[in-house]
Enzyme design. Structure first.
Site, mmCIF file in Angstrom:
data_model
loop_
_atom_site.group_PDB
_atom_site.id
_atom_site.type_symbol
_atom_site.label_atom_id
_atom_site.label_comp_id
_atom_site.label_asym_id
_atom_site.label_seq_id
_atom_site.Cartn_x
_atom_site.Cartn_y
_atom_site.Cartn_z
ATOM 1 N N ASN A 1 36.290 -38.653 46.614
ATOM 2 C CA ASN A 1 37.606 -38.862 47.217
ATOM 3 C C ASN A 1 38.580 -37.878 46.571
ATOM 4 O OD1 ASN A 1 40.057 -39.785 48.132
ATOM 5 N ND2 ASN A 1 40.003 -41.728 47.011
ATOM 6 N N HIS B 1 41.418 -48.255 50.447
ATOM 7 C CA HIS B 1 41.496 -47.809 49.044
ATOM 8 C C HIS B 1 42.678 -48.521 48.380
ATOM 9 C CE1 HIS B 1 42.124 -45.239 45.574
ATOM 10 N NE2 HIS B 1 40.876 -44.844 45.727
ATOM 11 N N LYS C 1 41.573 -37.345 47.246
ATOM 12 C CA LYS C 1 42.970 -37.817 47.294
ATOM 13 C C LYS C 1 43.880 -36.680 47.788
ATOM 14 C CE LYS C 1 41.899 -41.112 43.728
ATOM 15 N NZ LYS C 1 42.383 -42.055 42.738
ATOM 16 N N GLY D 1 38.666 -38.585 40.312
ATOM 17 C CA GLY D 1 38.966 -37.438 39.439
ATOM 18 C C GLY D 1 37.791 -36.482 39.234
#
Ligand code: PEP
Length: 257
Positions: free
Chosen positions: A9, A98, A11, A236
């Site tokens: 992900n 999420h 983001k 991350g």
């Protein structure tokens, strides 16, 4: 057997040149990874990158997903993107629910239930996220909260073969604090049991349940070797090709479930 899924992900990270650099490194790494085809790899970039990333992953074993979708197919919803629009880009998966969407954008279970149905009608695969806050865990409400997030959204009309669940304890997302493999396994087993009540046992045993929350190369083996953990939703660490490839490589080296 459940095919391990490692999903990244991104983001709200990466411009186009940065994304191209990341995917180029990922493709090269995957090509040289032994046993890598035992693992499904998914990247979920921000929406403006979906078309160019579809091109960038063409021919590679990398699938493309989105991080959110509107529940309506079209209409006067400024700034939103619908499932048919995502399908146009080549997306096969959409993350729904999420914790950042739940907390920062106030998405509740009722809305998420509509979004999940829009995704599977796509017909795309939904990665539906559930997870408790620290306060909820500390007051022993993890099962109640996760149970409700499942019961109010995942009913038997959601086709099991288009459903992936991601258990993401909110206190572990982006914090560097990970659930222990035992803590995660306990909730994953609870989720599978709940899915057995909604579907049936054989069906629930085929649904993949990913763990998410500060998954890194140094904790991936412990988490991914748990019997009900079928992959990871990585935040991350997926922004670094080396870390993401290391997690994929660890997953590839573990026995199939
Ligand atoms: C996520 O965003 O889904 C996530 C798990 O992030 P991180 O790995 O950074 O905790």
């Amino acid at each position: 057997m459940r095919h391990t899924l490692i999903a990244g992900n991104w983001k709200m990270h990466k411009t186009l040149p940065e994304a191209r650099e990341l995917v180029t490194a990922l493709r090269a790494g995957l090509e040289s990874l032994r046993g890598g085809d035992a693992v499904e790899v998914l990247i979920c970039p921000p929406v403006q990158l979906l078309f160019p990333m579809a091109k960038a992953v063409a021919g590679a074993r990398i699938m493309l997903g989105a991080q959110n979708a509107h529940n309506e197919p079209h209409g006067a919803f400024t700034g939103e993107v619908s499932v048919p629009m995502l399908t146009d880009t080549g997306c096969t998966h959409v993350i729904i629910g999420h914790s950042e969407r739940r907390q920062l954008f106030h998405e509740d279970n009722a809305l998420l239930a509509r979004k999940v149905r829009a995704v599977v009608a796509g017909p795309l695969t939904v990665i539906y996220c559930v997870g408790e806050t620290l306060e909820e865990r500390e007051s022993d409400r993890t099962r109640r909260v996760v149970g409700r997030q499942l019961d109010e959204v995942v009913k038997s009309d959601v086709p099991a073969d288009r459903l992936v669940i991601a258990y993401e304890p909110v206190w572990a997302i982006g914090t560097g604090r990970t659930a222990t493999p035992q803590q995660a396994q306990e909730v994953h087993a609870f989720i599978r049991e709940r899915l057995s009540a909604t579907y049936d046992k054989p069906t629930a045993s085929r649904i993949r349940i990913l763990y998410g929350g500060s998954v890194k190369p140094d904790n991936a083996a412990g988490l991914l070797s748990q019997p009900d953990i079928d992959g990871a939703l990585v935040g991350g660490a997926c922004l670094s090709p080396d870390d993401f490839l290391a997690i994929i490589s660890i997953a590839a080296g573990l026995p199939r479930k």
